[in-house]
Design a protein around this motif. Structure first.
Motif, short mmCIF file in Angstrom:
data_model
loop_
_atom_site.label_atom_id
_atom_site.label_comp_id
_atom_site.label_asym_id
_atom_site.label_seq_id
_atom_site.Cartn_x
_atom_site.Cartn_y
_atom_site.Cartn_z
N ARG A 45 -31.94 -5.18 14.23
CA ARG A 45 -31.69 -4.08 15.18
C ARG A 45 -32.01 -4.47 16.61
O ARG A 45 -31.51 -3.84 17.55
CB ARG A 45 -32.49 -2.85 14.75
CG ARG A 45 -31.92 -2.20 13.50
CD ARG A 45 -32.87 -1.17 12.92
NE ARG A 45 -32.27 -0.45 11.80
CZ ARG A 45 -32.92 0.36 11.00
NH1 ARG A 45 -34.21 0.57 11.19
NH2 ARG A 45 -32.29 0.97 10.01
N LEU A 46 -32.86 -5.47 16.79
CA LEU A 46 -33.18 -5.93 18.14
C LEU A 46 -32.28 -7.07 18.61
O LEU A 46 -32.28 -7.41 19.80
CB LEU A 46 -34.64 -6.39 18.22
CG LEU A 46 -35.70 -5.28 18.20
CD1 LEU A 46 -37.08 -5.87 18.00
CD2 LEU A 46 -35.65 -4.47 19.48
N CYS A 47 -31.51 -7.66 17.69
CA CYS A 47 -30.68 -8.81 18.04
C CYS A 47 -29.18 -8.54 17.90
O CYS A 47 -28.38 -9.23 18.53
CB CYS A 47 -31.05 -10.02 17.16
SG CYS A 47 -32.74 -10.63 17.39
N PHE A 48 -28.80 -7.58 17.09
CA PHE A 48 -27.38 -7.33 16.85
C PHE A 48 -27.08 -5.84 17.06
O PHE A 48 -27.84 -4.98 16.62
CB PHE A 48 -26.99 -7.73 15.43
CG PHE A 48 -27.29 -9.17 15.10
CD1 PHE A 48 -26.42 -10.18 15.47
CD2 PHE A 48 -28.46 -9.51 14.45
CE1 PHE A 48 -26.70 -11.50 15.17
CE2 PHE A 48 -28.76 -10.83 14.14
CZ PHE A 48 -27.88 -11.83 14.51
N PHE A 49 -25.97 -5.54 17.73
CA PHE A 49 -25.56 -4.15 18.00
C PHE A 49 -26.72 -3.36 18.60
O PHE A 49 -27.04 -2.24 18.18
CB PHE A 49 -25.07 -3.47 16.72
CG PHE A 49 -23.97 -4.21 16.02
CD1 PHE A 49 -22.68 -4.18 16.51
CD2 PHE A 49 -24.24 -4.96 14.89
CE1 PHE A 49 -21.66 -4.87 15.87
CE2 PHE A 49 -23.23 -5.65 14.24
CZ PHE A 49 -21.93 -5.61 14.74
N VAL A 50 -27.38 -3.97 19.58
CA VAL A 50 -28.60 -3.40 20.15
C VAL A 50 -28.32 -2.03 20.77
O VAL A 50 -29.07 -1.08 20.56
CB VAL A 50 -29.20 -4.36 21.18
CG1 VAL A 50 -30.46 -3.74 21.78
CG2 VAL A 50 -29.53 -5.70 20.54
N GLU A 51 -27.25 -1.93 21.55
CA GLU A 51 -26.96 -0.65 22.22
C GLU A 51 -26.69 0.44 21.21
O GLU A 51 -27.19 1.57 21.34
CB GLU A 51 -25.76 -0.81 23.14
CG GLU A 51 -25.44 0.46 23.93
CD GLU A 51 -24.28 0.25 24.89
OE1 GLU A 51 -23.85 1.24 25.50
OE2 GLU A 51 -23.80 -0.89 25.02
N GLU A 52 -25.95 0.12 20.15
CA GLU A 52 -25.64 1.12 19.14
C GLU A 52 -26.89 1.55 18.39
O GLU A 52 -27.03 2.71 18.00
CB GLU A 52 -24.60 0.58 18.15
CG GLU A 52 -23.21 0.42 18.73
CD GLU A 52 -23.03 -0.93 19.41
OE1 GLU A 52 -24.05 -1.58 19.72
OE2 GLU A 52 -21.89 -1.34 19.63
N ASN A 53 -27.81 0.61 18.18
CA ASN A 53 -29.03 0.92 17.45
C ASN A 53 -30.01 1.75 18.26
O ASN A 53 -30.96 2.30 17.71
CB ASN A 53 -29.73 -0.38 17.02
CG ASN A 53 -29.01 -1.08 15.89
OD1 ASN A 53 -28.41 -0.43 15.05
ND2 ASN A 53 -29.05 -2.39 15.88
#
Length: 244
Positions: free
Chosen positions: A55-63
């Motif tokens: 969640r901190l490395c991929f799709f950060v804005e969406e997460n």
């Protein structure tokens, strides 16, 4: 699948901890429930670390964006804090289990030193770049203190049988308390959402930005302060134990 495993392990751990506490110490039920608790906490820690890294490395804005129909997602400090706690949990599980062979002073210091350094680094990042007015710092500081206690007693009294038992009880008690708190923190909101439905508001989510002081921060201090006094007492007590 990782999230599902995290939820299942998080549901098993507090129940297994209660069974271990209620059972006769050293008995079959105590040992079996203790192994189940240890395994479930390993699952909680590993799956939690993986989830936070993703969640901190991929799709950060969406997460970290609040969508209508969903409750607010955790903040950056919360994810960093839980990731750090996951690493500490793995260390404490190793240290709270009586070892068959004592560690050398060098090996006994490496991992806890790295964890303490990581805790201090995350403290600086959260305080200077993110939002320090959350409970993330108290969580980081608490587990940093637990690590220091376990490392200090391992280093000075690694061959003392009575100390090994005390370390086992302290470490497992802290982990059990964390499993109960985690169950309330995780399943509580989920039950509330199921009863009241998800938050449908669309106000901007600011959890990933520096925040202003909130009086709620003092609540975290007051609710967690007793543990810091307990930690100081335990450190003082262990320093007075015999070394043979």
């Amino acid at each position: 699948m990782v999230l599902l495993g995290h939820i299942i392990a998080g549901a098993i751990a507090p129940i297994a901890a209660i069974a271990a506490f209620k059972a006769r110490k050293g008995g079959r039920l105590h040992l079996q429930s203790g192994r189940l608790f240890t395994g479930s906490m390993i699952g909680v820690a590993l799956s939690g670390i993986v989830l936070d890294i993703v969640r901190l490395c991929f799709f950060v804005e969406e997460n970290h964006t609040k969508y209508a129909g969903y409750s607010m997602p955790p903040t950056y400090p919360a994810r960093l804090g839980f990731m750090f706690v996951g690493l500490c949990v793995l260390y404490l599980l190793r240290e709270a289990t009586p070892s068959r062979a004592p560690l050398s002073p060098q090996n006994a210091l490496v991992v806890p030193s790295l964890l303490v350094g990581t805790g201090l680094s995350l403290t600086a990042i959260i305080a200077l770049r993110l939002n320090p007015w959350t409970g993330a710092l108290w969580m980081i500081w608490t587990f940093t203190l637990i690590v220091i206690i376990m490392a200090r007693t391992r280093l000075s009294l690694s061959n003392h049988r009575r100390t090994e038992i005390l370390r086992h009880r302290i470490g497992m008690s802290c982990l059990a308390a964390f499993s109960w708190w985690g169950a309330l923190q995780g399943f509580g909101p989920a039950i509330a959402i199921a009863i009241q439905c998800a938050d449908l508001s669309t106000r901007p989510y600011l959890g990933n930005q520096p925040g202003q002081f909130s009086p709620v921060f003092l609540f975290f201090f007051l609710s967690w302060a007793p543990f810091f006094f307990l930690a100081a007492y335990l450190i003082h007590r262990f320093r007075k134990l015999p070394s043979a």
